[in-house]
Design a protein around this motif. Structure first.
Motif, PDB file in Angstrom:
ATOM      1  N   VAL A 185       0.831  -1.206   0.000  1.00  0.00           N
ATOM      2  CA  VAL A 185       0.000   0.000   0.000  1.00  0.00           C
ATOM      3  C   VAL A 185       0.868   1.259   0.000  1.00  0.00           C
ATOM      4  N   VAL A 186       1.909   1.294   0.852  1.00  0.00           N
ATOM      5  CA  VAL A 186       2.694   2.513   1.038  1.00  0.00           C
ATOM      6  C   VAL A 186       3.869   2.585   0.058  1.00  0.00           C
ATOM      7  N   TYR A 187       4.749   1.594   0.116  1.00  0.00           N
ATOM      8  CA  TYR A 187       5.973   1.638  -0.692  1.00  0.00           C
ATOM      9  C   TYR A 187       5.682   1.612  -2.192  1.00  0.00           C
ATOM     10  N   ILE A 188       4.802   0.694  -2.605  1.00  0.00           N
ATOM     11  CA  ILE A 188       4.495   0.592  -4.034  1.00  0.00           C
ATOM     12  C   ILE A 188       3.780   1.847  -4.526  1.00  0.00           C
ATOM     13  N   GLY A 189       3.024   2.496  -3.624  1.00  0.00           N
ATOM     14  CA  GLY A 189       2.408   3.775  -3.992  1.00  0.00           C
ATOM     15  C   GLY A 189       3.448   4.821  -4.329  1.00  0.00           C
ATOM     16  N   PHE A 190       4.523   4.878  -3.547  1.00  0.00           N
ATOM     17  CA  PHE A 190       5.609   5.814  -3.844  1.00  0.00           C
ATOM     18  C   PHE A 190       6.337   5.434  -5.129  1.00  0.00           C
ATOM     19  N   VAL A 191       6.468   4.121  -5.377  1.00  0.00           N
ATOM     20  CA  VAL A 191       7.091   3.682  -6.634  1.00  0.00           C
ATOM     21  C   VAL A 191       6.264   4.163  -7.829  1.00  0.00           C
ATOM     22  N   ALA A 192       4.938   4.113  -7.687  1.00  0.00           N
ATOM     23  CA  ALA A 192       4.065   4.574  -8.775  1.00  0.00           C
ATOM     24  C   ALA A 192       4.284   6.053  -9.073  1.00  0.00           C
ATOM     25  N   LEU A 193       4.652   6.820  -8.051  1.00  0.00           N
ATOM     26  CA  LEU A 193       4.820   8.263  -8.222  1.00  0.00           C
ATOM     27  C   LEU A 193       5.907   8.632  -9.224  1.00  0.00           C
ATOM     28  N   ILE A 194       6.896   7.790  -9.384  1.00  0.00           N
ATOM     29  CA  ILE A 194       8.040   8.152 -10.221  1.00  0.00           C
ATOM     30  C   ILE A 194       7.962   7.555 -11.624  1.00  0.00           C
ATOM     31  N   GLN A 195       6.870   6.876 -11.936  1.00  0.00           N
ATOM     32  CA  GLN A 195       6.771   6.226 -13.246  1.00  0.00           C
ATOM     33  C   GLN A 195       6.501   7.241 -14.353  1.00  0.00           C
ATOM     34  N   GLN A 196       7.120   7.017 -15.494  1.00  0.00           N
ATOM     35  CA  GLN A 196       6.926   7.876 -16.659  1.00  0.00           C
ATOM     36  C   GLN A 196       6.014   7.225 -17.704  1.00  0.00           C
ATOM     37  N   ASP A 197       5.831   5.921 -17.604  1.00  0.00           N
ATOM     38  CA  ASP A 197       4.970   5.168 -18.509  1.00  0.00           C
ATOM     39  C   ASP A 197       3.599   5.014 -17.847  1.00  0.00           C
ATOM     40  N   MET A 198       2.542   5.422 -18.534  1.00  0.00           N
ATOM     41  CA  MET A 198       1.204   5.388 -17.930  1.00  0.00           C
ATOM     42  C   MET A 198       0.790   3.975 -17.539  1.00  0.00           C
ATOM     43  N   LYS A 199       1.092   3.012 -18.383  1.00  0.00           N
ATOM     44  CA  LYS A 199       0.725   1.632 -18.069  1.00  0.00           C
ATOM     45  C   LYS A 199       1.459   1.135 -16.830  1.00  0.00           C
ATOM     46  N   LYS A 200       2.722   1.471 -16.732  1.00  0.00           N
ATOM     47  CA  LYS A 200       3.494   1.019 -15.582  1.00  0.00           C
ATOM     48  C   LYS A 200       2.985   1.679 -14.308  1.00  0.00           C
ATOM     49  N   LEU A 201       2.594   2.933 -14.389  1.00  0.00           N
ATOM     50  CA  LEU A 201       2.027   3.619 -13.221  1.00  0.00           C
ATOM     51  C   LEU A 201       0.751   2.930 -12.761  1.00  0.00           C
TER      52      LEU A 201
END
Length: 504
Positions: free
Chosen positions: A286-302
């Motif tokens: 919930v927490v860590y992966i949410g922060f990982v999503a913040l830095i994604q540049q690819d919409m699908k990966k986010l």
């Protein structure tokens, strides 16, 4: 009576047989093939509807049961049935598949018959997973899912599709081997592969822990839970839009379903002993992966990382019940946790499908998923922009949408277990809003940033039908979740009585 009809068999085998018919028809008459696939998908949805309308929500017993010998020498049966836990997931599967067929109507030009056939066959197999009550039948359907998804990513995927398919296959197959060992062990203990019979097995704590770990390796990969989640972003990025939709909307839910059908009722003591492990992995997601999503540049990966974070709520809701049971004699909080996780699974099925379809609409026009290649889409695609903003808000948990209901129920349940669990879980409302709105701001709003965006055309009727249908589902569940909760209530209470949460 409707309950005596072989509705489950029809729902399983109609799309599978239909898929092979579509496959045999070839690509010479591509348009006729597409209409055949859509007709079969819609018929399957219609055939599945009696599961909802004729379902008796007052009982926890299995309904629409079909049971005949399959391999008598090993006591393996063709044994299927549904309860309030599995039935909503079957309806979700049959609801999403026609939308996937429509979404690929004009986009898939290479071997369209094989593409449509793969999704129809996978639909039947996934319904089989949710309805199987014989462990070997379950395992056959479980493994069979890998084949069409492997082909969908491998044939119609992106440039790194070979790497993504092999990684997807190895992760999933590795976990499944341990599950098979556990199922065979329980067969020798009980004398049959009856899953409901496994629920009554008297197993020692050591046996339970080993079986629990075996199940965990299979189900955690499928959810996927941190740290075995790394296959999912790669699979999503390389998969065609329809593959991403089915992967996120349905296949991830099979892991959550496995915890409710196998781990909790078969190994309740081990689930209680190791609840800290699952809760910890869920909160990290919930927490860590949410922060990982913040830095994604690819919409699908986010969106893929967003799915991992949202599925963390599901497993948190399922295993928080043991701590609630320690703190209270009432099971109301435990019911809230499991039902919240179930609502979250259904809701995420709608929202994740819609988000990936939105990305697909943009990709079909500009052939890019990079956030930096967009900006000011609202100026050229106002109707599409309205849909994308709506689904982004739902993904962030906006009240009134389905994304809010399940998360709020799990957070309320977490408060009854431990304040800090609830606090960490609630951070997703902030982090989720951050990465979702950050993406929407850069893609949808602002001035037109490129000639490509300036040349975009708004949604056509086909795309409007698909996204409009999902928007209606997100709103309906968000504003009126009571029918879904009532359907699963008896089965969830029966599960909690079985594992005796209030006494742990």
């Amino acid at each position: 009576m409707i309950a005596d009809w072989p509705i489950l068999s029809l729902t399983v085998w109609l799309p599978i047989v239909g898929g092979f018919m579509v496959l045999a028809s070839g690509d010479r008459e591509a348009n006729a093939t597409k209409w055949t696939a859509l007709t079969i998908a819609i018929l399957t949805f219609i055939v599945s509807l009696p599961l909802w309308f004729a379902f008796d929500s007052a009982t926890a017993d299995m309904q629409f049961v079909e049971r005949v010998p399959w391999v008598p020498g090993f006591d393996i049966e063709y044994y299927m049935g549904v309860d309030g836990i599995s039935m909503p997931l079957i309806i979700l599967t049959t609801f999403i598949t026609p939308l996937v067929v429509i979404a690929g109507w004009e986009v898939i030009q290479y071997r369209p018959s094989q593409y449509m056939a793969a999704f129809l066959i996978m639909e039947g197999v996934m319904v089989g997973v949710f309805s199987a009550l014989d462990a070997m039948l379950f395992y056959v359907f479980w493994e069979a899912m890998l084949i069409p998804m492997f082909l969908i990513i491998g044939v119609w995927g992106g440039p790194n599709r070979v790497y993504a398919t092999i990684k997807f296959f190895l992760y999933t197959f590795f976990g499944s081997v341990f599950m098979l060992v556990a199922l065979i062990y329980m067969y020798f203990q009980s004398g049959s592969f009856d899953i409901l019979g496994f629920h009554t097995l008297k197993l020692g704590l050591t046996e339970q822990i080993l079986i629990f770990i075996a199940f965990l390796l299979a189900f955690a990969v499928k959810v996927p839970m941190w740290p075995v989640h790394t296959w999912l972003p790669d699979a999503h990025v390389e998969a065609p839009t329809g593959g991403s939709v089915i992967l996120a909307a349905i296949m991830l839910k099979i892991g959550g379903y496995g915890f409710l059908r196998f781990s909790l009722p078969i190994t309740p003591d081990a689930s209680h002993t190791l609840d800290w492990l699952i809760i910890g992995m869920s909160l990290i997601a919930v927490v860590y992966i949410g922060f990982v999503a913040l830095i994604q540049q690819d919409m699908k990966k986010l969106i893929a990382y967003s799915s991992i974070a949202h599925m963390g709520f599901v497993t948190l809701g399922f295993f928080i019940v043991f701590i609630i049971g320690q703190n209270s004699d009432s099971t109301s909080g435990a019911v809230l946790g499991i039902e919240g996780g179930m609502v979250q699974m259904v809701s995420h099925g709608f929202i994740s499908a819609a988000m990936f379809l939105c990305v697909g609409v943009l990709y079909d026009r500009l052939h890019s998923r990079e956030i930096k290649d967009y900006g000011g889409v609202v100026n050229t695609m106002p109707v599409f922009a309205a849909f994308m903003v709506f689904f982004a808000m739902a993904n962030a948990g906006l009240p009134g949408t389905s994304g809010f209901v399940g998360e709020f129920m799990v957070i309320l349940a977490s408060f009854q277990a431990d304040f800090w669990y609830a606090f960490l879980a609630a951070t997703t409302l902030i982090i989720g809003a951050a990465y979702t709105l950050w993406m929407v701001k850069r893609v949808v709003f602002g001035d037109v940033t490129s000639d490509g965006v300036a040349s975009l055309e708004d949604m056509n009727r086909r795309e409007f039908i698909v996204l409009g249908t999902l928007a209606a589902a997100v709103l309906l569940l968000g504003l009126w979740p009571a029918p879904l909760v009532e359907v699963m209530d008896a089965s969830v209470n029966n599960l909690l009585q079985h594992i005796a949460v209030s006494k742990l």
